[in-house]
Design an enzyme around this catalytic site. Structure first.
Site, PDB file in Angstrom:
ATOM      1  CB  SER A   6       0.293   9.333   3.892  1.00  0.00           C
ATOM      2  OG  SER A   6       1.741   8.073   3.044  1.00  0.00           O
ATOM      3  CE  LYS A  57       0.807   1.202   4.200  1.00  0.00           C
ATOM      4  NZ  LYS A  57       0.700   2.729   5.188  1.00  0.00           N
ATOM      5  CD  GLU A 103       9.397   1.064   6.648  1.00  0.00           C
ATOM      6  OE1 GLU A 103      10.587   0.939   5.891  1.00  0.00           O
ATOM      7  OE2 GLU A 103       9.894   0.838   7.351  1.00  0.00           O
ATOM      8  CG  ASN A 108       5.391   5.554   1.662  1.00  0.00           C
ATOM      9  OD1 ASN A 108       5.678   5.236   1.359  1.00  0.00           O
ATOM     10  ND2 ASN A 108       4.831   5.576   2.973  1.00  0.00           N
TER      11      ASN A 108
HETATM   12  N1  LIG Z   1       3.984   6.981  11.233  1.00  0.00           N
HETATM   13  C1  LIG Z   1       3.124   6.490  11.464  1.00  0.00           C
HETATM   14  O1  LIG Z   1       2.409   6.324  11.360  1.00  0.00           O
HETATM   15  C2  LIG Z   1       3.348   4.852  11.165  1.00  0.00           C
HETATM   16  C3  LIG Z   1       4.000   4.360  11.080  1.00  0.00           C
HETATM   17  N2  LIG Z   1       4.160   3.114  10.622  1.00  0.00           N
HETATM   18  C4  LIG Z   1       5.791   1.671  10.790  1.00  0.00           C
HETATM   19  O2  LIG Z   1       6.418   2.628  11.626  1.00  0.00           O
HETATM   20  C5  LIG Z   1       7.714   2.113  11.482  1.00  0.00           C
HETATM   21  C6  LIG Z   1       8.189   3.127  12.236  1.00  0.00           C
HETATM   22  O3  LIG Z   1       8.092   4.111  10.995  1.00  0.00           O
HETATM   23  P1  LIG Z   1       7.873   5.428  12.426  1.00  0.00           P
HETATM   24  O4  LIG Z   1       7.372   4.993  13.850  1.00  0.00           O
HETATM   25  O5  LIG Z   1       7.092   6.294  11.624  1.00  0.00           O
HETATM   26  O6  LIG Z   1       9.488   6.182  12.346  1.00  0.00           O
HETATM   27  P2  LIG Z   1      10.377   7.145  12.459  1.00  0.00           P
HETATM   28  O7  LIG Z   1      11.038   8.097  11.525  1.00  0.00           O
HETATM   29  O8  LIG Z   1       9.523   7.922  13.465  1.00  0.00           O
HETATM   30  O9  LIG Z   1      11.064   6.579  13.422  1.00  0.00           O
HETATM   31  C7  LIG Z   1      12.084   5.242  13.609  1.00  0.00           C
HETATM   32  C8  LIG Z   1      12.487   4.943  14.467  1.00  0.00           C
HETATM   33  O10 LIG Z   1      13.650   4.057  14.615  1.00  0.00           O
HETATM   34  C9  LIG Z   1      14.491   4.043  15.311  1.00  0.00           C
HETATM   35  N3  LIG Z   1      15.736   3.433  14.568  1.00  0.00           N
HETATM   36  C10 LIG Z   1      16.663   3.380  13.236  1.00  0.00           C
HETATM   37  N4  LIG Z   1      17.641   2.634  12.807  1.00  0.00           N
HETATM   38  C11 LIG Z   1      17.178   1.783  14.707  1.00  0.00           C
HETATM   39  C12 LIG Z   1      18.508   0.998  14.873  1.00  0.00           C
HETATM   40  N5  LIG Z   1      19.014   1.023  14.154  1.00  0.00           N
HETATM   41  N6  LIG Z   1      17.951   0.540  16.506  1.00  0.00           N
HETATM   42  C13 LIG Z   1      17.416   1.336  17.092  1.00  0.00           C
HETATM   43  N7  LIG Z   1      16.387   1.902  16.386  1.00  0.00           N
HETATM   44  C14 LIG Z   1      16.711   3.259  15.401  1.00  0.00           C
HETATM   45  C15 LIG Z   1      14.869   5.610  14.924  1.00  0.00           C
HETATM   46  O11 LIG Z   1      15.538   6.640  16.189  1.00  0.00           O
HETATM   47  C16 LIG Z   1      13.809   6.472  15.161  1.00  0.00           C
HETATM   48  O12 LIG Z   1      13.701   6.170  16.339  1.00  0.00           O
HETATM   49  C17 LIG Z   1       7.446   2.144  10.103  1.00  0.00           C
HETATM   50  O13 LIG Z   1       7.288   0.791   9.536  1.00  0.00           O
HETATM   51  C18 LIG Z   1       6.371   2.708   9.438  1.00  0.00           C
HETATM   52  O14 LIG Z   1       6.154   1.929   7.983  1.00  0.00           O
HETATM   53  C19 LIG Z   1       3.129   2.170  10.888  1.00  0.00           C
HETATM   54  C20 LIG Z   1       1.561   2.593  10.870  1.00  0.00           C
HETATM   55  C21 LIG Z   1       2.234   4.352  11.163  1.00  0.00           C
HETATM   56  O1  LIG Z   2       1.244   3.533   7.675  1.00  0.00           O
HETATM   57  C1  LIG Z   2       0.833   4.026   7.589  1.00  0.00           C
HETATM   58  C2  LIG Z   2      -0.437   4.331   8.139  1.00  0.00           C
HETATM   59  O2  LIG Z   2      -1.671   3.501   8.457  1.00  0.00           O
HETATM   60  C3  LIG Z   2       1.310   5.686   7.611  1.00  0.00           C
HETATM   61  O3  LIG Z   2       1.747   6.095   6.437  1.00  0.00           O
HETATM   62  P1  LIG Z   2       3.634   6.291   6.451  1.00  0.00           P
HETATM   63  O4  LIG Z   2       4.323   5.964   6.814  1.00  0.00           O
HETATM   64  O5  LIG Z   2       3.084   7.227   4.894  1.00  0.00           O
HETATM   65  O6  LIG Z   2       2.987   7.929   7.237  1.00  0.00           O
END
Ligand SMILES: NC(=O)C1=CN([C@@H]2O[C@H](COP(=O)(O)OP(=O)(O)OC[C@H]3O[C@@H](n4cnc5c(N)ncnc54)[C@H](O)[C@@H]3O)[C@@H](O)[C@H]2O)C=CC1
Ligand SMILES: O=C(CO)COP(=O)(O)O
Length: 320
Positions: free
Chosen positions: A248, A185, A270, A250
């Site tokens: 989002s 997605k 991602e 993405n």
């Molecule tokens: N932000 C959102 O709304 C949502 C995010 N996700 C998923 O969650 C996952 C993480 O995304 P976010 O938290 O939003 O990203 P973000 O960019 O806000 O945070 C990523 C975190 O991972 C940490 N990190 C990176 N490399 C690392 C390592 N080697 N060791 C330890 N920590 C490390 C960074 O320090 C940072 O705190 C992604 O796969 C995203 O698709 C899923 C649903 C919603």
């Molecule tokens: O996964 C997400 C919503 O379900 C968050 O989307 P983005 O990583 O594109 O911000």
């Protein structure tokens, strides 16, 4: 069962905030200064500004402390998951590991559950995925997600444990379908953002979402996933959210491409690596995935948006 969240990004922090409504939760950050700042200020201004960290949430950079919980949520970017697992293998071994990332590993074509199974084969693995913005979860807005776990009994236990007052989890044993839905997605969201950014209109976006969904189904079925999983929260649900919201990242990357603007490369997007990983998998499996392929061409600047649209439109006419 006690819970910790490893990874103090937007999503990990939001999940920890929500889970704190159920009881004590530990949020691990790799950076000691970041953990201390969160613990002292009761905020994660760097990644989730404006959200208060409730009292039952403890932020720490001590991996041993975080891994004393039985259930560990892994909220790090997909392309970092393997190195996090390898680096902290001794602490993670034997724990129940719930991946919270969306994507396909670039060099292996594997999803998050498969990566966990490869690195820590003795640890039970699951996936939490579905339509949710971290900011919404942190504000306590109603959200529904999919908890995918190959073991039905463990899946039920995790569903109970990780559901909160505002976070309603549905469960499935189809981990491959849930992995692919969450990964693909994001690729479609980049495409939709590009179309809107370039001013090609809402009708074009609807076409891309629908034909993108057909691509998602094609790959999912070829990989042994269930069509119903793709029609659920982790597939259709997240496609609908991510392809239509400026929240989002993405989608916003796609908007920048469509507008001919640059995008901050430090932002977690991602779908970019995943588009390349999926295009390669599709090539090996001889699956037609023209939208995914087009997204890789846009990302690599091999096509302009108008060239991409023209190429998609002039593909041979076919049955729906
Ligand atoms: N932000 C959102 O709304 C949502 C995010 N996700 C998923 O969650 C996952 C993480 O995304 P976010 O938290 O939003 O990203 P973000 O960019 O806000 O945070 C990523 C975190 O991972 C940490 N990190 C990176 N490399 C690392 C390592 N080697 N060791 C330890 N920590 C490390 C960074 O320090 C940072 O705190 C992604 O796969 C995203 O698709 C899923 C649903 C919603
Ligand atoms: O996964 C997400 C919503 O379900 C968050 O989307 P983005 O990583 O594109 O911000």
């Amino acid at each position: 069962m006690s819970v910790s969240v490893l990874g103090s990004g937007a999503f990990g922090t939001a999940l920890a905030i929500s889970l704190a409504g159920n009881g004590p939760v530990t949020l691990w950050a790799r950076d000691a200064d970041h953990a201390k700042a969160m613990q002292d200020s009761r905020r994660n201004e760097a990644r989730l500004p404006g959200a208060d960290l409730p009292e039952p949430l403890t932020a720490t950079a001590d991996i041993a402390q975080a891994c004393s919980s039985e259930v560990l949520l892994l909220a790090v970017p997909m392309q970092k998951l393997r190195s996090v697992l390898q680096q902290h293998k001794a602490h993670l071994s034997g724990k129940t590991l719930v991946a919270c990332c969306k994507g396909i590993e670039l060099h292996t074509g594997l999803g998050p559950v498969s990566v966990i199974q490869e690195v820590l084969s003795e640890s039970p693995a699951a996936l939490l995925t579905g339509p949710s913005f971290a900011a919404d979860i942190a504000r306590g807005l109603p959200t529904a997600l999919t908890l995918a776990c190959g073991g039905a009994d463990l899946g039920k236990a995790l569903q109970q444990q990780l559901s909160t007052a505002n976070l309603r989890l549905y469960r499935t044993t189809d981990t491959i379908g849930a992995e692919l839905g969450g990964a693909l997605k994001n690729v479609m969201a980049i495409a939709c953002g590009a179309v809107i950014g370039a001013g090609l209109g809402d009708s074009a976006r609807a076409a891309l979402m629908t034909r993108g969904y057909a691509e998602m189904q094609r790959m999912a079925l070829a990989c042994g996933a269930k069509a119903e999983t793709m029609a659920g929260l982790s597939g259709f649900g997240d496609l609908a959210l991510t392809c239509t919201s400026d929240l989002s990242r993405n989608y916003r990357l796609g908007l920048s491409i469509g507008r001919g603007k640059t995008f901050d490369s430090s932002i977690t997007v991602e779908g970019a690596a995943t588009a390349h990983a999926v295009a390669e998998q599709a090539r090996k499996m001889q699956l037609e995935m023209p939208i995914t392929q087009t997204v890789t061409n846009l990302l690599d600047q091999r096509l302009t948006i108008s060239e991409a649209a023209a190429l998609l439109l002039k593909r041979p006419l076919k049955e729906e």
